[in-house]
Design a protein around this motif. Structure first.
Motif, PDB file in Angstrom:
ATOM      1  N   GLU A   1       0.836  -1.196   0.000  1.00 38.23           N
ATOM      2  CA  GLU A   1       0.000   0.000   0.000  1.00 38.23           C
ATOM      3  C   GLU A   1       0.868   1.243   0.000  1.00 38.23           C
ATOM      4  N   THR A   2       0.297   2.319  -0.532  1.00 40.41           N
ATOM      5  CA  THR A   2       0.924   3.630  -0.514  1.00 40.41           C
ATOM      6  C   THR A   2      -0.094   4.613   0.037  1.00 40.41           C
ATOM      7  N   ARG A   3       0.252   5.218   1.164  1.00 41.00           N
ATOM      8  CA  ARG A   3      -0.635   6.183   1.836  1.00 41.00           C
ATOM      9  C   ARG A   3      -2.029   5.606   2.095  1.00 41.00           C
ATOM     10  N   GLY A   4      -2.086   4.361   2.497  1.00 42.04           N
ATOM     11  CA  GLY A   4      -3.360   3.734   2.852  1.00 42.04           C
ATOM     12  C   GLY A   4      -4.137   3.161   1.688  1.00 42.04           C
ATOM     13  N   GLN A   5      -3.657   3.319   0.464  1.00 46.49           N
ATOM     14  CA  GLN A   5      -4.337   2.767  -0.716  1.00 46.49           C
ATOM     15  C   GLN A   5      -3.597   1.525  -1.187  1.00 46.49           C
ATOM     16  N   PRO A   6      -4.271   0.372  -1.283  1.00 43.76           N
ATOM     17  CA  PRO A   6      -3.605  -0.819  -1.807  1.00 43.76           C
ATOM     18  C   PRO A   6      -3.157  -0.598  -3.247  1.00 43.76           C
ATOM     19  N   ASP A   7      -1.910  -0.994  -3.564  1.00 40.66           N
ATOM     20  CA  ASP A   7      -1.432  -0.835  -4.938  1.00 40.66           C
ATOM     21  C   ASP A   7      -0.710  -2.072  -5.468  1.00 40.66           C
ATOM     22  N   GLY A   8      -0.608  -3.119  -4.656  1.00 43.59           N
ATOM     23  CA  GLY A   8       0.021  -4.344  -5.120  1.00 43.59           C
ATOM     24  C   GLY A   8      -0.387  -5.528  -4.265  1.00 43.59           C
ATOM     25  N   LEU A   9      -0.346  -6.702  -4.847  1.00 44.83           N
ATOM     26  CA  LEU A   9      -0.764  -7.919  -4.158  1.00 44.83           C
ATOM     27  C   LEU A   9       0.188  -9.045  -4.552  1.00 44.83           C
ATOM     28  N   VAL A  10       0.813  -9.672  -3.566  1.00 48.91           N
ATOM     29  CA  VAL A  10       1.681 -10.822  -3.795  1.00 48.91           C
ATOM     30  C   VAL A  10       0.978 -12.041  -3.223  1.00 48.91           C
ATOM     31  N   ILE A  11       0.840 -13.080  -4.027  1.00 50.49           N
ATOM     32  CA  ILE A  11       0.247 -14.340  -3.580  1.00 50.49           C
ATOM     33  C   ILE A  11       1.296 -15.420  -3.794  1.00 50.49           C
ATOM     34  N   SER A  12       1.628 -16.137  -2.719  1.00 49.87           N
ATOM     35  CA  SER A  12       2.617 -17.203  -2.820  1.00 49.87           C
ATOM     36  C   SER A  12       2.041 -18.475  -2.222  1.00 49.87           C
ATOM     37  N   HIS A  13       2.075 -19.541  -3.000  1.00 48.30           N
ATOM     38  CA  HIS A  13       1.616 -20.841  -2.523  1.00 48.30           C
ATOM     39  C   HIS A  13       2.795 -21.534  -1.852  1.00 48.30           C
ATOM     40  N   LEU A  14       2.586 -22.000  -0.639  1.00 46.06           N
ATOM     41  CA  LEU A  14       3.668 -22.617   0.124  1.00 46.06           C
ATOM     42  C   LEU A  14       3.630 -24.131  -0.019  1.00 46.06           C
ATOM     43  N   PRO A  15       4.727 -24.810   0.006  1.00 40.49           N
ATOM     44  CA  PRO A  15       6.052 -24.336   0.371  1.00 40.49           C
ATOM     45  C   PRO A  15       6.915 -23.880  -0.804  1.00 40.49           C
ATOM     46  N   VAL A  16       6.587 -24.224  -2.056  1.00 43.15           N
ATOM     47  CA  VAL A  16       7.521 -23.921  -3.148  1.00 43.15           C
ATOM     48  C   VAL A  16       6.927 -23.099  -4.287  1.00 43.15           C
ATOM     49  N   GLY A  17       5.792 -22.493  -4.091  1.00 40.72           N
ATOM     50  CA  GLY A  17       5.251 -21.627  -5.141  1.00 40.72           C
ATOM     51  C   GLY A  17       4.132 -22.275  -5.904  1.00 40.72           C
ATOM     52  N   PRO A  18       3.602 -21.616  -6.878  1.00 41.85           N
ATOM     53  CA  PRO A  18       4.104 -20.414  -7.542  1.00 41.85           C
ATOM     54  C   PRO A  18       3.823 -19.136  -6.749  1.00 41.85           C
ATOM     55  N   THR A  19       4.546 -18.088  -7.093  1.00 42.18           N
ATOM     56  CA  THR A  19       4.355 -16.767  -6.508  1.00 42.18           C
ATOM     57  C   THR A  19       3.970 -15.816  -7.629  1.00 42.18           C
ATOM     58  N   THR A  20       2.943 -15.012  -7.385  1.00 41.63           N
ATOM     59  CA  THR A  20       2.483 -14.055  -8.392  1.00 41.63           C
ATOM     60  C   THR A  20       2.405 -12.660  -7.784  1.00 41.63           C
ATOM     61  N   TYR A  21       2.533 -11.663  -8.630  1.00 40.35           N
ATOM     62  CA  TYR A  21       2.382 -10.274  -8.220  1.00 40.35           C
ATOM     63  C   TYR A  21       1.314  -9.640  -9.099  1.00 40.35           C
ATOM     64  N   PHE A  22       0.360  -8.974  -8.473  1.00 35.59           N
ATOM     65  CA  PHE A  22      -0.686  -8.255  -9.186  1.00 35.59           C
ATOM     66  C   PHE A  22      -0.608  -6.784  -8.801  1.00 35.59           C
ATOM     67  N   THR A  23      -0.725  -5.900  -9.776  1.00 28.80           N
ATOM     68  CA  THR A  23      -0.871  -4.480  -9.509  1.00 28.80           C
ATOM     69  C   THR A  23      -2.337  -4.219  -9.198  1.00 28.80           C
ATOM     70  N   VAL A  24      -2.597  -3.444  -8.165  1.00 24.96           N
ATOM     71  CA  VAL A  24      -3.970  -3.131  -7.759  1.00 24.96           C
ATOM     72  C   VAL A  24      -4.244  -1.671  -8.086  1.00 24.96           C
ATOM     73  N   SER A  25      -5.374  -1.417  -8.773  1.00 27.77           N
ATOM     74  CA  SER A  25      -5.760  -0.035  -9.070  1.00 27.77           C
ATOM     75  C   SER A  25      -7.269   0.100  -8.923  1.00 27.77           C
ATOM     76  N   ASN A  26      -7.714   1.313  -8.704  1.00 31.56           N
ATOM     77  CA  ASN A  26      -9.143   1.623  -8.552  1.00 31.56           C
ATOM     78  C   ASN A  26      -9.796   0.756  -7.483  1.00 31.56           C
ATOM     79  N   CYS A  27      -9.111   0.596  -6.361  1.00 33.05           N
ATOM     80  CA  CYS A  27      -9.613  -0.244  -5.277  1.00 33.05           C
ATOM     81  C   CYS A  27     -10.560   0.559  -4.387  1.00 33.05           C
ATOM     82  N   VAL A  28     -11.729   0.016  -4.141  1.00 29.75           N
ATOM     83  CA  VAL A  28     -12.691   0.629  -3.231  1.00 29.75           C
ATOM     84  C   VAL A  28     -12.780  -0.279  -2.011  1.00 29.75           C
ATOM     85  N   LEU A  29     -12.410   0.254  -0.866  1.00 30.39           N
ATOM     86  CA  LEU A  29     -12.437  -0.527   0.357  1.00 30.39           C
ATOM     87  C   LEU A  29     -13.848  -0.566   0.936  1.00 30.39           C
TER      88      LEU A  29
END
Length: 110
Positions: free
Chosen positions: A18-46
């Motif tokens: 997050e930047t200044r309280g607004q979510p802007d990225g999301l990392v999801i990692s499946h344990l123990p060995v992945g996969p790991t993904t990164y998503f950019t978050v925009s226009n998020c309404v909490l």
């Protein structure tokens, strides 16, 4: 952080950037060995920003709808699988729905 989640036998770890309280990225990692993904978050309404938001119960997992994910493409299948694994299997009579809509490689979630 990943070591602690593995020791606690969690299956996935989700990190929200997050930047200044607004979510802007999301990392999801499946344990123990992945996969790991990164998503950019925009226009998020909490949820607390929605007027008269209904009181949602978190004890009922939603039915998942994946729209416009090409089943013939490996990346689309991988992303669907990663997102599906984050949610438990819903009961047949569940009334909640979560939709993931892909449009030009931008995924809208509602």
């Amino acid at each position: 952080l990943a070591d602690a989640t593995r020791r606690a036998e969690f299956s996935d770890i989700i990190i929200v950037h997050e930047t200044r309280g607004q979510p802007d990225g999301l990392v999801i990692s499946h344990l123990p060995v992945g996969p790991t993904t990164y998503f950019t978050v925009s226009n998020c309404v909490l949820r607390h920003d929605i007027e008269d938001a209904p009181n949602f119960s978190t004890d009922s997992p939603p039915h998942l709808i994946f729209h416009n994910f090409d089943a013939n493409k490996r990346l689309a299948n991988r992303i669907c699988t990663i997102l599906k694994c984050l949610f438990p299997v819903p009961r047949r009579d569940a009334k909640r729905i979560a939709t993931f809509y892909n449009s030009d490689d931008v995924i809208a979630f509602r």
